[in-house]
Enzyme design. Sequence first.
Site, PDB file in Angstrom:
ATOM      1  N   PHE A 111     -17.070  10.083  -7.381  1.00  0.00           N
ATOM      2  CA  PHE A 111     -16.768   8.661  -7.419  1.00  0.00           C
ATOM      3  C   PHE A 111     -16.216   8.180  -8.762  1.00  0.00           C
ATOM      4  O   PHE A 111     -15.879   7.013  -8.900  1.00  0.00           O
ATOM      5  CB  PHE A 111     -18.040   7.867  -7.078  1.00  0.00           C
ATOM      6  CG  PHE A 111     -18.735   8.388  -5.848  1.00  0.00           C
ATOM      7  CD1 PHE A 111     -18.219   8.138  -4.590  1.00  0.00           C
ATOM      8  CD2 PHE A 111     -19.881   9.154  -5.953  1.00  0.00           C
ATOM      9  CE1 PHE A 111     -18.840   8.628  -3.450  1.00  0.00           C
ATOM     10  CE2 PHE A 111     -20.521   9.659  -4.823  1.00  0.00           C
ATOM     11  CZ  PHE A 111     -19.998   9.389  -3.565  1.00  0.00           C
ATOM     12  N   SER A 157     -17.505  15.238 -12.363  1.00  0.00           N
ATOM     13  CA  SER A 157     -17.580  15.038 -13.810  1.00  0.00           C
ATOM     14  C   SER A 157     -17.982  16.312 -14.540  1.00  0.00           C
ATOM     15  O   SER A 157     -17.602  16.518 -15.700  1.00  0.00           O
ATOM     16  CB  SER A 157     -18.548  13.902 -14.148  1.00  0.00           C
ATOM     17  OG  SER A 157     -19.831  14.152 -13.611  1.00  0.00           O
ATOM     18  N   ASP A 165     -29.802  18.060 -11.481  1.00  0.00           N
ATOM     19  CA  ASP A 165     -29.728  17.335 -10.213  1.00  0.00           C
ATOM     20  C   ASP A 165     -30.593  18.061  -9.193  1.00  0.00           C
ATOM     21  O   ASP A 165     -30.633  19.292  -9.175  1.00  0.00           O
ATOM     22  CB  ASP A 165     -28.276  17.279  -9.719  1.00  0.00           C
ATOM     23  CG  ASP A 165     -28.036  16.180  -8.691  1.00  0.00           C
ATOM     24  OD1 ASP A 165     -28.832  16.086  -7.730  1.00  0.00           O
ATOM     25  OD2 ASP A 165     -27.063  15.427  -8.820  1.00  0.00           O
ATOM     26  N   GLY A 195     -29.064  14.217  -3.090  1.00  0.00           N
ATOM     27  CA  GLY A 195     -28.375  12.935  -3.001  1.00  0.00           C
ATOM     28  C   GLY A 195     -29.215  11.777  -3.496  1.00  0.00           C
ATOM     29  O   GLY A 195     -30.438  11.773  -3.334  1.00  0.00           O
ATOM     30  N   SER A 245     -34.989  15.037 -12.422  1.00  0.00           N
ATOM     31  CA  SER A 245     -34.759  14.782 -13.840  1.00  0.00           C
ATOM     32  C   SER A 245     -36.040  14.630 -14.665  1.00  0.00           C
ATOM     33  O   SER A 245     -36.178  15.279 -15.704  1.00  0.00           O
ATOM     34  CB  SER A 245     -33.860  13.548 -13.983  1.00  0.00           C
ATOM     35  OG  SER A 245     -33.779  13.107 -15.304  1.00  0.00           O
ATOM     36  N   ASP A 247     -25.998   9.661 -15.202  1.00  0.00           N
ATOM     37  CA  ASP A 247     -25.238   9.271 -14.018  1.00  0.00           C
ATOM     38  C   ASP A 247     -26.033   9.623 -12.758  1.00  0.00           C
ATOM     39  O   ASP A 247     -25.498  10.161 -11.798  1.00  0.00           O
ATOM     40  CB  ASP A 247     -23.886   9.979 -14.017  1.00  0.00           C
ATOM     41  CG  ASP A 247     -22.926   9.412 -12.977  1.00  0.00           C
ATOM     42  OD1 ASP A 247     -23.101   8.250 -12.578  1.00  0.00           O
ATOM     43  OD2 ASP A 247     -21.999  10.137 -12.576  1.00  0.00           O
ATOM     44  N   HIS A 289     -29.622   4.906  -9.124  1.00  0.00           N
ATOM     45  CA  HIS A 289     -29.282   3.560  -9.582  1.00  0.00           C
ATOM     46  C   HIS A 289     -30.406   2.548  -9.411  1.00  0.00           C
ATOM     47  O   HIS A 289     -30.179   1.347  -9.514  1.00  0.00           O
ATOM     48  CB  HIS A 289     -28.026   3.073  -8.859  1.00  0.00           C
ATOM     49  CG  HIS A 289     -26.779   3.793  -9.284  1.00  0.00           C
ATOM     50  ND1 HIS A 289     -26.559   5.110  -8.961  1.00  0.00           N
ATOM     51  CD2 HIS A 289     -25.714   3.406 -10.017  1.00  0.00           C
ATOM     52  CE1 HIS A 289     -25.386   5.489  -9.465  1.00  0.00           C
ATOM     53  NE2 HIS A 289     -24.860   4.474 -10.113  1.00  0.00           N
ATOM     54  N   HIS A 326     -23.184   5.746 -17.124  1.00  0.00           N
ATOM     55  CA  HIS A 326     -22.165   5.429 -16.128  1.00  0.00           C
ATOM     56  C   HIS A 326     -22.642   4.339 -15.188  1.00  0.00           C
ATOM     57  O   HIS A 326     -23.836   4.121 -15.022  1.00  0.00           O
ATOM     58  CB  HIS A 326     -21.813   6.682 -15.320  1.00  0.00           C
ATOM     59  CG  HIS A 326     -20.574   6.545 -14.510  1.00  0.00           C
ATOM     60  ND1 HIS A 326     -20.429   7.082 -13.254  1.00  0.00           N
ATOM     61  CD2 HIS A 326     -19.393   5.903 -14.777  1.00  0.00           C
ATOM     62  CE1 HIS A 326     -19.221   6.803 -12.789  1.00  0.00           C
ATOM     63  NE2 HIS A 326     -18.575   6.080 -13.689  1.00  0.00           N
ATOM     64  N   ASP A 327     -21.688   3.648 -14.580  1.00  0.00           N
ATOM     65  CA  ASP A 327     -21.948   2.586 -13.600  1.00  0.00           C
ATOM     66  C   ASP A 327     -22.700   1.423 -14.231  1.00  0.00           C
ATOM     67  O   ASP A 327     -23.680   0.915 -13.672  1.00  0.00           O
ATOM     68  CB  ASP A 327     -22.698   3.124 -12.379  1.00  0.00           C
ATOM     69  CG  ASP A 327     -21.862   4.102 -11.573  1.00  0.00           C
ATOM     70  OD1 ASP A 327     -20.627   3.913 -11.521  1.00  0.00           O
ATOM     71  OD2 ASP A 327     -22.423   5.057 -11.019  1.00  0.00           O
TER      72      ASP A 327
END
Length: 216
Positions: free
Chosen positions: A19, A52, A71, A75, A124, A141, A144, A169-170
């Site tokens: 994205f 990325s 990660d 998802g 994480s 990243d 959220h 990011h974001d």
Amino acid sequence: MPAAPEPEILAAFEAAKGFMPTGEGLALYEAAVEAGRLGLPLLEVGTYCGRSALLLADAARAAGVTAITVDHHRGSEEQQPGWEYHDPQTVDPELGLMDTLPTFRRTLHKAGLEDHVVAVVGRSPQIAAFWNSPLGLVFVDGGHTDEHASGDYEGWAPHVAEGGLLLIHDVFPDPVDEFTGQAPYRVYLRALESGAFTEVSATDSLRVLRRTGAGI
């Protein structure tokens, strides 16, 4: 002139699932090249399918360091079935769960960058809890929500070496983006308010901060 990836790496980035827009990717690459001069690993939290990670890996290769990706590959919230960013091709057909690890590995292999990346598969906070090495760059990243964004910051920002870079990011300051970018925005403000980081640049939703103090 800003550092830029070779055309074949940029093409691989643009072809990969993910994205991050190209402009932000170029800013990420430039920061990674700069951070690579410290001779320390470059780490990202939130890998998805490796878009990325290609840029971090290429910068790491040039600097003679290693890119590390963290990660669980199941998802984040917005990538689950029924949500806007869900991709059915990333679902394990046997388990019915998301699994982006195979796609990530294919992405690295096709770009010839597998040897420059260490993929750490797990959550994480669990990994950060036993991490004890300094990092030249940390790119946040991941999830959220406030829980995940704050956990990523608290777990990894202390490991950014003096003069190293923290990228978030974001980052969306507008409250209308509550689900997609307000938690990263709050983490960004927290980093600045800590006194440990100074802003270097902003490219759309990507913020680059330098470690200049100790007060995390």
